[in-house]
Design a protein around this motif. Structure first.
Motif, PDB file in Angstrom:
ATOM      1  N   VAL A   1      20.792  34.250  44.406  1.00  0.00           N
ATOM      2  CA  VAL A   1      21.603  34.038  43.208  1.00  0.00           C
ATOM      3  C   VAL A   1      22.587  32.927  43.542  1.00  0.00           C
ATOM      4  O   VAL A   1      23.329  33.022  44.522  1.00  0.00           O
ATOM      5  CB  VAL A   1      22.357  35.320  42.799  1.00  0.00           C
ATOM      6  N   ILE A   2      22.593  31.859  42.759  1.00  0.00           N
ATOM      7  CA  ILE A   2      23.405  30.684  43.048  1.00  0.00           C
ATOM      8  C   ILE A   2      24.549  30.607  42.042  1.00  0.00           C
ATOM      9  O   ILE A   2      24.319  30.619  40.820  1.00  0.00           O
ATOM     10  CB  ILE A   2      22.550  29.407  42.999  1.00  0.00           C
TER      11      ILE A   2
ATOM     12  N   VAL B   1      29.326  31.962  36.217  1.00  0.00           N
ATOM     13  CA  VAL B   1      27.940  31.737  35.808  1.00  0.00           C
ATOM     14  C   VAL B   1      27.040  31.763  37.040  1.00  0.00           C
ATOM     15  O   VAL B   1      27.508  31.587  38.169  1.00  0.00           O
ATOM     16  CB  VAL B   1      27.775  30.398  35.056  1.00  0.00           C
ATOM     17  N   ALA B   2      25.753  31.976  36.805  1.00  0.00           N
ATOM     18  CA  ALA B   2      24.810  32.082  37.927  1.00  0.00           C
ATOM     19  C   ALA B   2      23.448  31.527  37.538  1.00  0.00           C
ATOM     20  O   ALA B   2      23.019  31.629  36.379  1.00  0.00           O
ATOM     21  CB  ALA B   2      24.667  33.536  38.361  1.00  0.00           C
ATOM     22  N   VAL B   3      22.783  30.942  38.520  1.00  0.00           N
ATOM     23  CA  VAL B   3      21.378  30.557  38.399  1.00  0.00           C
ATOM     24  C   VAL B   3      20.606  31.463  39.351  1.00  0.00           C
ATOM     25  O   VAL B   3      20.959  31.584  40.523  1.00  0.00           O
ATOM     26  CB  VAL B   3      21.166  29.076  38.780  1.00  0.00           C
ATOM     27  N   ILE B   4      19.572  32.115  38.851  1.00  0.00           N
ATOM     28  CA  ILE B   4      18.867  33.107  39.670  1.00  0.00           C
ATOM     29  C   ILE B   4      17.466  32.620  40.040  1.00  0.00           C
ATOM     30  O   ILE B   4      16.841  31.852  39.301  1.00  0.00           O
ATOM     31  CB  ILE B   4      18.780  34.478  38.965  1.00  0.00           C
ATOM     32  N   GLY B   5      16.988  33.069  41.198  1.00  0.00           N
ATOM     33  CA  GLY B   5      15.653  32.726  41.659  1.00  0.00           C
ATOM     34  C   GLY B   5      14.588  33.483  40.897  1.00  0.00           C
ATOM     35  O   GLY B   5      14.868  34.484  40.217  1.00  0.00           O
ATOM     36  N   SER B   6      13.345  33.037  41.036  1.00  0.00           N
ATOM     37  CA  SER B   6      12.239  33.640  40.290  1.00  0.00           C
ATOM     38  C   SER B   6      12.018  35.103  40.666  1.00  0.00           C
ATOM     39  O   SER B   6      11.712  35.937  39.805  1.00  0.00           O
ATOM     40  CB  SER B   6      10.953  32.842  40.532  1.00  0.00           C
ATOM     41  N   GLU B   7      12.180  35.424  41.944  1.00  0.00           N
ATOM     42  CA  GLU B   7      11.999  36.811  42.388  1.00  0.00           C
ATOM     43  C   GLU B   7      13.089  37.714  41.826  1.00  0.00           C
ATOM     44  O   GLU B   7      12.824  38.843  41.406  1.00  0.00           O
ATOM     45  CB  GLU B   7      12.007  36.867  43.914  1.00  0.00           C
ATOM     46  N   VAL B   8      14.324  37.204  41.815  1.00  0.00           N
ATOM     47  CA  VAL B   8      15.437  37.969  41.247  1.00  0.00           C
ATOM     48  C   VAL B   8      15.197  38.221  39.759  1.00  0.00           C
ATOM     49  O   VAL B   8      15.384  39.341  39.259  1.00  0.00           O
ATOM     50  CB  VAL B   8      16.770  37.214  41.442  1.00  0.00           C
ATOM     51  N   ALA B   9      14.755  37.179  39.048  1.00  0.00           N
ATOM     52  CA  ALA B   9      14.505  37.302  37.614  1.00  0.00           C
ATOM     53  C   ALA B   9      13.414  38.322  37.322  1.00  0.00           C
ATOM     54  O   ALA B   9      13.534  39.141  36.403  1.00  0.00           O
ATOM     55  CB  ALA B   9      14.118  35.939  37.036  1.00  0.00           C
ATOM     56  N   GLU B  10      12.349  38.306  38.121  1.00  0.00           N
ATOM     57  CA  GLU B  10      11.243  39.236  37.895  1.00  0.00           C
ATOM     58  C   GLU B  10      11.668  40.675  38.160  1.00  0.00           C
ATOM     59  O   GLU B  10      11.286  41.585  37.425  1.00  0.00           O
ATOM     60  CB  GLU B  10      10.069  38.863  38.791  1.00  0.00           C
ATOM     61  N   THR B  11      12.466  40.872  39.219  1.00  0.00           N
ATOM     62  CA  THR B  11      12.907  42.230  39.558  1.00  0.00           C
ATOM     63  C   THR B  11      13.842  42.799  38.503  1.00  0.00           C
ATOM     64  O   THR B  11      13.709  43.961  38.096  1.00  0.00           O
ATOM     65  CB  THR B  11      13.614  42.230  40.929  1.00  0.00           C
ATOM     66  N   LEU B  12      14.801  41.985  38.066  1.00  0.00           N
ATOM     67  CA  LEU B  12      15.831  42.493  37.154  1.00  0.00           C
ATOM     68  C   LEU B  12      15.417  42.445  35.686  1.00  0.00           C
ATOM     69  O   LEU B  12      15.788  43.326  34.908  1.00  0.00           O
ATOM     70  CB  LEU B  12      17.126  41.694  37.341  1.00  0.00           C
ATOM     71  N   PHE B  13      14.627  41.419  35.305  1.00  0.00           N
ATOM     72  CA  PHE B  13      14.342  41.215  33.891  1.00  0.00           C
ATOM     73  C   PHE B  13      12.867  41.324  33.529  1.00  0.00           C
ATOM     74  O   PHE B  13      12.528  41.313  32.344  1.00  0.00           O
ATOM     75  CB  PHE B  13      14.856  39.831  33.455  1.00  0.00           C
ATOM     76  N   GLY B  14      11.994  41.415  34.523  1.00  0.00           N
ATOM     77  CA  GLY B  14      10.570  41.484  34.222  1.00  0.00           C
ATOM     78  C   GLY B  14      10.099  40.190  33.574  1.00  0.00           C
ATOM     79  O   GLY B  14      10.349  39.094  34.067  1.00  0.00           O
ATOM     80  N   LYS B  15       9.443  40.302  32.442  1.00  0.00           N
ATOM     81  CA  LYS B  15       8.928  39.123  31.727  1.00  0.00           C
ATOM     82  C   LYS B  15       9.948  38.519  30.766  1.00  0.00           C
ATOM     83  O   LYS B  15       9.726  37.453  30.198  1.00  0.00           O
ATOM     84  CB  LYS B  15       7.675  39.507  30.928  1.00  0.00           C
ATOM     85  N   ALA B  16      11.070  39.195  30.570  1.00  0.00           N
ATOM     86  CA  ALA B  16      12.081  38.729  29.616  1.00  0.00           C
ATOM     87  C   ALA B  16      12.820  37.511  30.161  1.00  0.00           C
ATOM     88  O   ALA B  16      12.938  37.320  31.378  1.00  0.00           O
ATOM     89  CB  ALA B  16      13.063  39.851  29.310  1.00  0.00           C
TER      90      ALA B  16
END
Length: 392
Positions: A196-197, A145-160
């Motif tokens: 990514v943690i 499992v992973a917890v992702i940072g806000s920048e990672v989330a925006e790059t990979l998933f956009g607004k989703a």
């Protein structure tokens, strides 16, 4: 002739040729503006560093192993047993894999992967925006499992919402269980926003990172920090049979080290900026020598009607001082504007204006004008009236 008359005469003289005067001031303007801007950036960086460390509290220790090889590694379970001691509240060991390829569907980017435990989020004062943080069971059962940072989330998933989605980290699949709220830079130099943690044991096995070499340790209270540091030092010394293979730093030491590094860099840049002031002083001396040559007959006339040597010298010194002073004032205004505008260009770099430094820079610019105006003023005052009147 009083000071006001000298200033008035100097202003009339230098405004007669405004373009030449402005070009003469340019070195002083750039020098003063640079000093003010660089000092503002340096003070802003220092304030930012202090804010980062204060946010983490003052009862935090950072352990770094210095040697290489299996003999210089920490075991997770052995390290976590230290939490049973009264002088130690929380331990968050970390391992890091830099520049890992993190992929989701067609989106791919390089990010740092941090292996740690559930305590890390509390120690680093990170907040979960959606989903959850790592749990103790994730470490125990080696969950992917992973917890992702806000920048990672925006790059990979956009607004989703990324929670529940699978990401590929260097060929291994991890399920996103949480997304961090934006935080900014951290004391370790790596921002949680771009990290990514994952569970520490999972990271060690999956990415073959070896054992633990870094850990964050928190004491229950500030007054127990020294006892906690002593305990950790004794533990590591006994484990490695030496006290030279590790470094334990507290918050004050880390903060002071970063502030000193920032201050050193700022001072170096200020030294370069001061060179511009000295170059500006040379420019003032050059123009004043030209002015003396152009006004030789005027000097002769003034001396023939009773002007003394000190009057001529004060007149030209005042002109040099007014030129450098006006240049310093323009540089001060430009530096203030640049300091206030810099965060708009680079939001990650705050600034903090220092009016005291601005005043010193302004006074120094006037002093530069006076020093470099001495030679031309002395030359003008030494002219003989007869020779000056004959000058064509």
């Amino acid at each position: 002739m009083n000071i006001l008359e000298l200033v008035s005469m100097a202003l009339r003289t230098i405004t007669a040729k405004p373009m030449r005067t402005l070009l003469t001031m340019l070195g002083v303007i750039i020098g003063v503006a640079s000093v003010i801007t660089l000092v503002s950036i340096g003070k802003g960086t220092t304030a930012q560093i202090e804010k980062q460390y204060e946010a983490l509290g003052t009862n935090l220790l950072v352990v770094n192993l210095l040697g290489n090889g299996r003999a210089q590694q920490l075991d997770y379970d052995e390290l976590m047993e230290l939490e049973l001691l009264p002088e130690i509240e929380t331990i968050a060991p970390t391992v890091t894999k830099n520049n890992s390829n993190v992929k989701y569907e067609r989106e791919s980017e390089s990010y740092n992967v941090i292996g740690t435990n559930d305590r890390y989020f509390t120690l680093m004062k990170t907040e979960i925006e959606s989903g959850r943080a790592l749990a103790e069971a994730d470490v125990e059962f080696r969950n992917q499992v992973a917890v992702i940072g806000s920048e990672v989330a925006e790059t990979l998933f956009g607004k989703a919402d990324p929670v529940g989605q699978d990401i590929n980290i260097d060929g291994s699949i991890f399920t996103v269980v949480g997304k961090l709220a934006p935080k900014g830079s951290s004391i370790g130099g790596t921002s949680p926003d771009s990290s990514v943690i994952v569970p520490i044991v999972t990271a060690i096995r999956t990415f073959k990172l070896g054992q633990i070499r870094n850990a964050y340790i928190e004491a229950p209270e500030v007054d127990q920090l020294a006892a906690a540091q002593t305990t950790i030092t004794q533990f590591l010394t006994a484990k490695f049979k030496s006290s030279n293979g590790f470094r334990i730093s507290n918050q004050d030491e880390l903060m002071n080290a970063r502030k000193e590094a920032s201050s050193s860099l700022t001072n170096q840049m200020i030294s370069v900026a001061l060179i511009s002031l000295l170059v500006g002083g040379i420019g003032i001396m050059n123009i004043m020598l030209v002015t003396v040559s152009e006004r030789t007959r005027e000097i002769g006339i003034r001396k023939s009607i009773g002007a003394q040597r000190r009057h001529i010298m004060m007149q030209f010194l005042m002109e040099a001082a007014v030129i450098s002073g006006l240049g310093g004032l323009l540089g001060l205004l430009l530096g203030i504007g640049a300091s206030l505008g810099w965060p708009m260009i680079n939001p990650s770099q705050p600034t903090k204006l220092s009016l005291e430094i601005g005043l010193y820079a302004l006074l120094f610019s006037v002093l530069v004008g006076i020093i470099f105006g001495l030679y031309p003023a002395n030359k003008a005052s030494r002219l003989k009236p007869i020779d000056a009147l004959r000058f064509d």
